[in-house]
Design an enzyme around this catalytic site. Sequence first.
Site, PDB file in Angstrom:
ATOM      1  N   HIS A 134     -16.868  28.786  -0.270  1.00  0.00           N
ATOM      2  CA  HIS A 134     -16.705  27.356  -0.548  1.00  0.00           C
ATOM      3  C   HIS A 134     -15.752  27.209  -1.727  1.00  0.00           C
ATOM      4  O   HIS A 134     -15.600  28.135  -2.544  1.00  0.00           O
ATOM      5  CB  HIS A 134     -18.050  26.721  -0.895  1.00  0.00           C
ATOM      6  CG  HIS A 134     -18.982  26.618   0.256  1.00  0.00           C
ATOM      7  ND1 HIS A 134     -20.097  25.804   0.239  1.00  0.00           N
ATOM      8  CD2 HIS A 134     -18.990  27.221   1.477  1.00  0.00           C
ATOM      9  CE1 HIS A 134     -20.739  25.901   1.383  1.00  0.00           C
ATOM     10  NE2 HIS A 134     -20.100  26.766   2.149  1.00  0.00           N
ATOM     11  N   GLU A 143     -16.023  25.737  -4.511  1.00  0.00           N
ATOM     12  CA  GLU A 143     -16.662  25.974  -5.809  1.00  0.00           C
ATOM     13  C   GLU A 143     -16.802  27.463  -6.089  1.00  0.00           C
ATOM     14  O   GLU A 143     -16.528  27.924  -7.202  1.00  0.00           O
ATOM     15  CB  GLU A 143     -18.059  25.329  -5.841  1.00  0.00           C
ATOM     16  CG  GLU A 143     -18.057  23.839  -5.625  1.00  0.00           C
ATOM     17  CD  GLU A 143     -18.298  23.409  -4.178  1.00  0.00           C
ATOM     18  OE1 GLU A 143     -18.940  22.372  -3.967  1.00  0.00           O
ATOM     19  OE2 GLU A 143     -17.832  24.124  -3.250  1.00  0.00           O
ATOM     20  N   CYS A 163     -23.262  21.853  -2.305  1.00  0.00           N
ATOM     21  CA  CYS A 163     -24.439  22.249  -1.532  1.00  0.00           C
ATOM     22  C   CYS A 163     -25.371  23.075  -2.422  1.00  0.00           C
ATOM     23  O   CYS A 163     -25.059  23.362  -3.587  1.00  0.00           O
ATOM     24  CB  CYS A 163     -23.997  23.073  -0.321  1.00  0.00           C
ATOM     25  SG  CYS A 163     -23.356  24.716  -0.748  1.00  0.00           S
TER      26      CYS A 163
END
Length: 156
Positions: free
Chosen positions: A60, A62, A90
């Site tokens: 992801h 991040e 998430c």
Amino acid sequence: MENEGIEKEQDRQWMTRALLQARKALAINEVPVGAVLVRQGSLIAEGYNQVITACDPSAHAEIVTLRTAAKAEANYRLPDSTLYVTIEPCAMCVGALVHARVARLVFGATEPKAGCVLSHSALLDGGQFNHSFEVTSGVLATECGQLMSGFFAARR
């Protein structure tokens, strides 16, 4: 009050940079999420979703950004840093922010299905973590949300 105005303008500038990262993901047909990590007004790292490209379910925006920053800093802890990300993180990404000791999260649009900061489950509200961080939401939310909704509309 003057500092608030400066901080909001800096938040918009860094989120604009995160949107550029999200567009890189879009260009390779990844879910368009981008992230930027900053400390004291200086860029540490940036990244975008690469789950499909890297064949890595943890890639992801991040996580990519935190990994790059940790290598650049030669430290898995990234104190006093702010992560800007176009979409609400998430559960996996919230956990990574906790472990990295990020001081502040700024995100654009909420994610009603998988967002774990405000939308679906507010993981930071339970008090079960040994670190928490400041959260600012809604920075360039319209632009961030439109990028996501446009991506998924085109796929249908």
